[in-house]
Scaffold this motif. Sequence first.
Motif, short mmCIF file in Angstrom:
data_model
loop_
_atom_site.label_atom_id
_atom_site.label_comp_id
_atom_site.label_asym_id
_atom_site.label_seq_id
_atom_site.Cartn_x
_atom_site.Cartn_y
_atom_site.Cartn_z
N ILE A 23 35.28 43.87 43.78
CA ILE A 23 36.37 44.75 44.23
C ILE A 23 37.70 44.16 43.79
O ILE A 23 37.74 43.24 42.99
CB ILE A 23 36.30 44.97 45.76
CG1 ILE A 23 36.35 43.61 46.48
CG2 ILE A 23 35.04 45.73 46.13
CD1 ILE A 23 36.42 43.73 47.99
N GLY A 24 38.79 44.69 44.32
CA GLY A 24 40.11 44.25 43.89
C GLY A 24 40.32 42.77 44.13
O GLY A 24 39.72 42.18 45.04
N ASN A 25 41.18 42.17 43.32
CA ASN A 25 41.47 40.74 43.48
C ASN A 25 42.09 40.43 44.83
O ASN A 25 42.08 39.28 45.28
CB ASN A 25 42.42 40.27 42.36
CG ASN A 25 41.70 40.10 41.05
OD1 ASN A 25 40.55 40.54 40.90
ND2 ASN A 25 42.34 39.47 40.09
N ASN A 26 42.64 41.46 45.49
CA ASN A 26 43.24 41.27 46.82
C ASN A 26 42.24 41.59 47.93
O ASN A 26 42.61 41.67 49.10
CB ASN A 26 44.49 42.14 46.96
CG ASN A 26 44.19 43.60 46.63
OD1 ASN A 26 43.03 43.96 46.36
ND2 ASN A 26 45.19 44.44 46.65
N GLY A 27 40.97 41.84 47.55
CA GLY A 27 39.96 42.16 48.55
C GLY A 27 39.99 43.62 48.97
O GLY A 27 39.25 44.01 49.87
#
Lengths: 602, 342
Positions: free
Chosen positions: A52-56
């Motif tokens: 998923i996104g690098n920011n969770g």
Amino acid sequence: MSDSVFSTPSRRSLFKLGGVVAGGVALAACSSKTASTGGASGSGAKGSLPGIGNNGQVGKGRAQNADTLFIAGFQWGPPTTYNPFSPTAAWPASNNVMQIVYETLLRWNILTGEVMPGLAKSYKVDGTSTVTLTMQDGITFNDGSPCTAKDAAFSFNIGKTNAGVTVASFFQAADSIDATDDKTLVIKVNQTKKNVGQVLRLLTESYIVPQKVFSAVAADKLATEIMTNPVGTGPFKVDTADQTQVVLKRNDSYWGKTFYGGLPVMNTIIHPIFKGNEDANLQFANGGLDIAQTFQSQIWKTWEAGKPTGTYLKSKPYYIPGSMPMLVFNCTKPGLKNPVVRRAIATAIDYASISDTAMSGYSGTVQPSLILPTGAEGKFFNQSDATANGWKYDKAAAEKLLTDAGAKKGSDGIYVLDGVRLGPWKIITPTGWTDWNASCEIIASSCKAIGIDVATNFPQQAEVTQAIQGGNFDLGHWYVAGVNPASPWARFKDVLSQAEMKPVGSTAFANYGRWTNPDVEALLTAAAQAADDTAKKAAYDKLDALYRKEIPMCPTMYRPDEFYEYSALNFYNWPDEKNTYAPPMFRGAGNTWMYKIKKIAG
Amino acid sequence: MTNVPQSAILAEEAEPKPGPGSQVTATTRPSWRNLNFGPRMWVALTIIFLIVLMAEVGPFVYPYKSSLKVGSLYDEPSAAHLLGTDNFGHDIIAVLMNSTRNSLLNGLLAGTLAVFIGVLIGILAGYVGGWFEELLMGITNIVVAIPSIVVLILISMSLQHTNVGFLKGIGGLALVIGITSWPWTARAVRAQASSVATREHIDIAKLSGAGTPSILIRDVLPYLASYVVMAWVLQLASAILAESTLSMLGLGPSGTDSLGIELHWALAFQAVSTGAWWAFLPPTIILTLISFSLLYLQSSLDEVFNPRLRRGKKKNLAKAAARRAETARKLAQQNEKVEVLS
């Protein structure tokens, strides 16, 4: 003059100028607003999901077109033909781009260096004499007709009679390729070169086409034939295409259902055609694209703004290094002929600035070597020799090299060595290659700082290509072979080859700077024929040592072979450093993620 | 407006009207004050002064050089770097000062060159007349008909290949802009020179044996001076904008700072989409201020040179109108007396 810029300004101009300021303020406000709030809608933290996104963050899925994958970064103009032998072939038929409509016999994995099965389920290398491949079972083209070893052999042999197609280079490494039956291919390796790596490389890069379709095309029309309905073995067919987008529909009768464990997750792939990176990047940041292959300055700002975007690596450099842009010295020019001057320039370049600013931090520390120190080539890299005999950014050391060689600074602040003023020289690279252009500016100012007169020049790509290949340049910022099954040998060949060197004015595809050396060709042959990694490393050590002494080209940064950035708005389970089932690629083994990503909604 | 008596206009120019007891005050007033610089002129001059101060003095007192890497790609504004850094990690304020200096220098060179060529061609055509005028104006019309931006782009691209020191820098670009932006000045100057050429003092100059160059410089050019000054101011603004246009397209000189080059890199490195407003807004504002102040200055100069355009406070305008009416009344009275006496 008739242009309004030069007409007499009037009071209206004042209002226009006021408008520019207001517009600028509005743009700044918009961009700030986008950055701060744009990512909030449609996503929520689901940190437990993979890829998923690098920011969770992960999105909630698209209500419409949930089964469609939006991709960008490959096609920048209206598609004209899907003929894979055409130099202007549109995505996804353009050479070695993605295994969507056409497929290759083998697939390359940039992370492991592994050559993986493709249309061929296995391959066997017999020393350095033959390569034998066995085709997969039940391969069919998207028109339902079977794809056999004969089609595969035809796809390569077409290069024997057509020197103008890319696959023609296969016969520099191999003498022949024949189908002994419907499932077996035998390749005889060229016994002068005995370069199995180069053969394998071309097996991973060349598409297999149907013999019945292409045998009907006249030999002289092969590169120019317009094809709007490509017949390939891949899991997708071209549905519609115009100047705005290319739409692919899934072929539900795809032969590889069993091999890949199912059909691709998406039933439609849409590639919108943008005018440039800026438009594509904006669309990506706003969730309009699921995956992209574009240079995005400061990509971390997209996930910092709350978007569910991601890259393979979660920290800098974010991308897997895969290519090595080079500063090419024209070794026929007075001044640049001298290896001391070349070494001084290599020592003067502020590599950290290039990485930090021009490359947006996407490049690791550049080493004085033609071998990438990480990934598949890392095992051949000799750090101790690079440190002992290489160079690194040091202005004082660079000037000392010149003064030790007897150079004197002129009244204009530029050194003169052996009666030759060091410059004025131009460094060229194509206009619009943003990070390359910015790197050139840094190189030019680095050179000026030590008393070498270098300026930048960014003509159109075609003009630069002609100048570099023809040897009509002073300094060029250009590319050589990236990571592939034949690297780093292919890179050494591109930089040092004497066999492929051409006189100034003739087109060369290697050794663009026309550097000459009587010993290097034997070293290249020895490296190509080395049987195992130990022998290869020994050969590469010798080649790299010679390279460090002569420096006909100088690496300026490490770039990813492909920029791989995804958005977990509609799909998750993208490959990343924690979810390593596939490499961050589009070509070769990169097709694996098409079968493994997961739809968020539905 | 044309029926206002000349004496009335002269009376207005002498405002405030000296009273019987104010003779001393009027004679001691500095002559430049008679030019009646309006508030617009002062605003324009103040902005120009501040910009020139920033460009010429700023780099000597500012702690960072424009070529010094002080940060990373688009570092946000901070206490150390009030406007952050650009895509090369250079301090934006340092780059801005250097860019402004180069842009002003470019404008000065290009504007002066354009005015020089325009005035030379215009004055020759207007004074000499005949087939020579037709020829020069024919050439001018041809140049006017060619889209200037195309010519500029083509010449700029070819200049990028040169290794001649002057041509590859800001001077080369100024030269290109100067030699492509003179026609409208030439046309306007020709019209005025043509008018001046028919005046009596030109005949007197000819009868006294003056040569053509002498007449052009001493007897024609002074009558065009006010227009030439205004054209020069406008050419400065146009040249600065033209340089920015070309540089923003990536055709600017290598290794130099300029306002257009700043905008070029801001676009290339997606400053708008990444929210790095400090990369594109400062050069845009400076460009706007330069153009605004120069246009404002030109407009103000127009008022100084052409009293009929003069504006002012309503109170002063009312006073001036009253004075004109009074003067007209007195003139009428004098005329009546003359008629009666005759």
